[in-house]
Motif scaffolding. Structure first.
Motif, PDB file in Angstrom:
ATOM      1  N   VAL A   1       0.830  -1.202   0.000  1.00 28.32           N
ATOM      2  CA  VAL A   1       0.000   0.000   0.000  1.00 28.32           C
ATOM      3  C   VAL A   1       0.868   1.256   0.000  1.00 28.32           C
ATOM      4  O   VAL A   1       2.055   1.205  -0.303  1.00 28.32           O
ATOM      5  CB  VAL A   1      -0.986  -0.016   1.191  1.00 28.32           C
TER       6      VAL A   1
ATOM      7  N   SER B   1       5.325   4.570   8.916  1.00 27.61           N
ATOM      8  CA  SER B   1       3.973   4.403   8.374  1.00 27.61           C
ATOM      9  C   SER B   1       3.118   3.484   9.250  1.00 27.61           C
ATOM     10  O   SER B   1       1.915   3.687   9.381  1.00 27.61           O
ATOM     11  CB  SER B   1       4.029   3.830   6.951  1.00 27.61           C
ATOM     12  N   ASP B   2       3.751   2.487   9.857  1.00 27.82           N
ATOM     13  CA  ASP B   2       2.992   1.525  10.656  1.00 27.82           C
ATOM     14  C   ASP B   2       2.403   2.149  11.913  1.00 27.82           C
ATOM     15  O   ASP B   2       1.467   1.598  12.497  1.00 27.82           O
ATOM     16  CB  ASP B   2       3.880   0.333  11.033  1.00 27.82           C
TER      17      ASP B   2
ATOM     18  N   PRO C   1      -2.373   6.424  12.023  1.00 25.02           N
ATOM     19  CA  PRO C   1      -3.750   5.929  12.125  1.00 25.02           C
ATOM     20  C   PRO C   1      -4.470   5.931  10.782  1.00 25.02           C
ATOM     21  O   PRO C   1      -5.597   6.400  10.654  1.00 25.02           O
ATOM     22  CB  PRO C   1      -4.381   6.930  13.100  1.00 25.02           C
ATOM     23  N   LEU C   2      -3.810   5.393   9.764  1.00 22.79           N
ATOM     24  CA  LEU C   2      -4.360   5.383   8.408  1.00 22.79           C
ATOM     25  C   LEU C   2      -4.212   3.986   7.816  1.00 22.79           C
ATOM     26  O   LEU C   2      -3.087   3.466   7.735  1.00 22.79           O
ATOM     27  CB  LEU C   2      -3.627   6.405   7.520  1.00 22.79           C
ATOM     28  N   ASP C   3      -5.314   3.390   7.394  1.00 26.89           N
ATOM     29  CA  ASP C   3      -5.249   2.060   6.783  1.00 26.89           C
ATOM     30  C   ASP C   3      -4.558   2.084   5.421  1.00 26.89           C
ATOM     31  O   ASP C   3      -4.084   1.049   4.950  1.00 26.89           O
ATOM     32  CB  ASP C   3      -6.655   1.496   6.619  1.00 26.89           C
ATOM     33  N   ALA C   4      -4.499   3.268   4.810  1.00 28.67           N
ATOM     34  CA  ALA C   4      -3.942   3.380   3.459  1.00 28.67           C
ATOM     35  C   ALA C   4      -2.429   3.270   3.426  1.00 28.67           C
ATOM     36  O   ALA C   4      -1.848   3.097   2.357  1.00 28.67           O
ATOM     37  CB  ALA C   4      -4.376   4.700   2.825  1.00 28.67           C
TER      38      ALA C   4
ATOM     39  N   ALA D   1       1.355   1.724   5.028  1.00 24.61           N
ATOM     40  CA  ALA D   1       2.049   0.697   5.802  1.00 24.61           C
ATOM     41  C   ALA D   1       3.448   0.527   5.233  1.00 24.61           C
ATOM     42  O   ALA D   1       3.651   0.611   4.014  1.00 24.61           O
ATOM     43  CB  ALA D   1       1.300  -0.633   5.764  1.00 24.61           C
TER      44      ALA D   1
END
Length: 237
Positions: free
Chosen positions: A199, A207-208, A211-214, A216
């Motif tokens: 992603v 990135s991990d 608080p964003l699923d988009a 990683a």
């Protein structure tokens, strides 16, 4: 290997004062590399990358986006980014100023320049290429691929390397197809590396923690995209 020199300075886009960070060998850099940061602006990881590039022989400058340094509030960063993007020509000019600053401040004895960018920075270096900047290479890491000003036929002078996460929700397949069609129409020399299951933000270990699923981090995609960039540097510089 020569020692590394690091300095900070200010430069301007019109009346706006921007902050630059440069790391370079004390002698004989192979080429100049403009580093364009993410939507958050210049930060520690970008400065580390500049010093790493200097350690392997390049003059590396981290440029500024908004004149306010790092923006840690995501909503504020998005608002500022949208305001900057609102005028596409002004958007491109902001980074022409940075290229000129790199040319002026580097110890280059040649005119070999590349621009690399991450996330929004990846979008920006692609805009540089579309605008016909006379540089050797642009490298986009998980950058957005859409543009309000598609490249005209024959306009792109730089070679392009685009490193893209196939599962990036910010860059859906339709956007990828449109970008590749644009590059074909423009006659660009473009390499695209795609990493399945990856992603947005895959080069940033931080990135991990966002608080964003988009977004990683992906260690393999980070390593392989960096290797692809260095391979292009070896070929060109």
């Amino acid at each position: 290997m020569s020692s590394i020199e690091v300095n900070t300075f200010t430069y301007k886009h019109g009346d706006l004062e921007l902050a630059g960070y440069m790391a370079q060998p004390s002698r004989y850099p192979r080429a100049g590399i403009l580093i364009v940061p993410t939507i958050a602006g210049p930060n520690k990881i970008m400065f580390e990358r500049a010093r790493w590039l200097a350690s392997i022989g390049y003059s590396a400058m981290v440029c500024d986006l908004y004149g306010q340094g790092e923006i840690t509030d995501n909503r504020m960063a998005q608002t500022m980014a949208n305001a900057l993007r609102a005028d596409p020509e002004n958007y491109r000019e902001r980074f022409r100023c940075a290229l000129e600053e790199l040319r002026k401040r580097s110890k280059l004895a040649n005119h070999r320049i590349a621009a690399i960018g991450y996330c929004m920075g990846g979008e920006i270096v692609l805009e540089m290429a579309r605008g016909g900047e006379d540089i050797a290479l642009v490298v986009s890491f998980h950058g957005l691929l859409a543009t309000p000003l598609p490249a005209k036929r024959g306009a792109i002078k730089a070679r392009l390397l685009v490193c893209h996460g196939r599962a990036d929700p910010l860059v859906p397949p339709k956007q990828v197809r449109a970008f590749l069609e644009e590059m074909d129409f423009a006659g660009a020399d473009c390499h695209m590396h795609t990493y399945t299951g990856v992603v947005h933000g895959f080069t940033d270990p931080a990135s991990d923690g966002k608080p964003l699923d988009a977004v990683a981090y992906n260690k393999s995609a980070d390593i392989q995209s960096k290797a692809a960039m260095l391979s292009m540097f070896e070929e060109l510089f």
